[in-house]
Enzyme design. Structure first.
Site, PDB file in Angstrom:
ATOM      1  N   LYS A 154      61.489 -44.502  18.168  1.00  0.00           N
ATOM      2  CA  LYS A 154      60.152 -45.091  18.041  1.00  0.00           C
ATOM      3  C   LYS A 154      59.956 -45.661  16.641  1.00  0.00           C
ATOM      4  O   LYS A 154      59.989 -44.919  15.648  1.00  0.00           O
ATOM      5  CB  LYS A 154      59.096 -44.015  18.329  1.00  0.00           C
ATOM      6  CG  LYS A 154      57.727 -44.594  18.580  1.00  0.00           C
ATOM      7  CD  LYS A 154      56.798 -43.510  19.098  1.00  0.00           C
ATOM      8  CE  LYS A 154      55.349 -43.888  18.869  1.00  0.00           C
ATOM      9  NZ  LYS A 154      54.453 -42.748  18.952  1.00  0.00           N
ATOM     10  N   ARG A 202      42.415 -30.312  18.276  1.00  0.00           N
ATOM     11  CA  ARG A 202      41.217 -31.164  18.248  1.00  0.00           C
ATOM     12  C   ARG A 202      40.284 -30.871  19.402  1.00  0.00           C
ATOM     13  O   ARG A 202      39.067 -30.939  19.274  1.00  0.00           O
ATOM     14  CB  ARG A 202      41.624 -32.644  18.309  1.00  0.00           C
ATOM     15  CG  ARG A 202      42.264 -33.138  17.044  1.00  0.00           C
ATOM     16  CD  ARG A 202      42.874 -34.483  17.236  1.00  0.00           C
ATOM     17  NE  ARG A 202      43.947 -34.427  18.224  1.00  0.00           N
ATOM     18  CZ  ARG A 202      44.810 -35.387  18.456  1.00  0.00           C
ATOM     19  NH1 ARG A 202      44.713 -36.525  17.790  1.00  0.00           N
ATOM     20  NH2 ARG A 202      45.758 -35.243  19.355  1.00  0.00           N
ATOM     21  N   SER A 219      46.254 -40.860  14.511  1.00  0.00           N
ATOM     22  CA  SER A 219      46.869 -41.979  13.778  1.00  0.00           C
ATOM     23  C   SER A 219      46.882 -43.232  14.643  1.00  0.00           C
ATOM     24  O   SER A 219      46.668 -44.343  14.147  1.00  0.00           O
ATOM     25  CB  SER A 219      48.304 -41.624  13.383  1.00  0.00           C
ATOM     26  OG  SER A 219      48.322 -40.508  12.543  1.00  0.00           O
TER      27      SER A 219
END
Ligand code: PNS
Length: 159
Positions: free
Chosen positions: A41, A90, A127
C-alpha cells in the site's frame, strides 16, 4: 523500565493518535511508536516522512521513540522487551477487530493489549478522512498537529 508500544500506519499522525501516545507516555517510562511498513500500500507520506513528523510532534513528551517495522508486531515487541501494546478505541465498531488482534497477539507471545478510550473530540477521526477532507480543500487544522497541517498543504499542492 516499563515499556509500551503504540503501533499504526500514521499516514499521517492525527490529534487522535497524539492523544493516545501522550496518555501512554504518562503511564510508561518509554513509549515506542511503531510505524508499520506496508509494501502493498503506497501511502501519501513515505515512512521516513511519517517518522519525522511523529518525532517532531512527540518530542515534548521526552520518552517517545519512533521506529518503523515490518512483519509481526509481536516480533517488534519481543526484540525490544515490550510487554504491552496500547491502542485507542474510538467506537464500538473498532472493538471487534481490535479484540481479535489483541487475542491473537496474546496467544502468539503473551504480549498484553491495553485499550484507551479515545477522547470523544476525536472519535470520528482517522488519517484517511483527514486526507480526504484536506485533498478537497476542507479545514483540518483542528484535527492534526501544525507540522502535519503544513506537510499536508505542501504534499497536496504538489499533486
Ligand atoms: O493504523 P492502522 O493501519 O490501523 O494500524 C494497524 C496495525 C499496524 C496496528 C496492525 O495492522 C498491525 O499490528 N500490523 C502488524 C502485522 C501483525 O502483527 N499482524 C497480526 C495482527 S494479529
Amino acid at each position: 523500565m516499563r515499556r509500551a508500544v503504540c503501533p499504526g500506519s500514521f499516514d499521517p499522525i492525527t490529534n487522535g493518535h497524539l492523544d493516545i501516545i501522550s496518555r501512554a507516555s504518562a503511564l510508561y517510562d518509554v513509549v515506542h511508536v511503531a510505524v508499520m511498513i506496508n509494501q502493498s500500500k503506497q501511502g501519501l507520506f513515505a515512512i521516513e516522512e511519517r517518522i519525522e513528523l511523529i518525532r517532531e510532534v512527540t518530542a515534548e513528551f521526552g520518552n517517545v521513540e519512533v521506529e518503523s517495522f515490518h512483519g509481526l508486531l509481536v516480533d517488534f515487541c519481543k526484540e525490544r522487551d515490550i510487554p504491552a501494546i496500547v491502542k485507542g478505541l474510538r467506537a464500538v465498531s473498532d472493538f471487534d477487530y481490535e479484540l481479535q488482534m489483541a487475542q491473537m497477539n496474546n496467544g502468539l507471545t503473551g504480549v498484553e493489549t491495553l485499550f484507551v478510550p479515545t477522547n470523544p473530540t476525536y472519535s470520528f477521526l482517522s488519517s484517511s478522512l483527514v486526507k480526504e477532507v484536506a485533498k478537497w480543500g476542507g479545514d483540518v487544522s483542528h484535527l492534526v498537529p501544525a507540522p502535519v497541517l503544513r506537510a499536508l498543504g505542501e504534499r497536496l499542492t504538489q499533486d
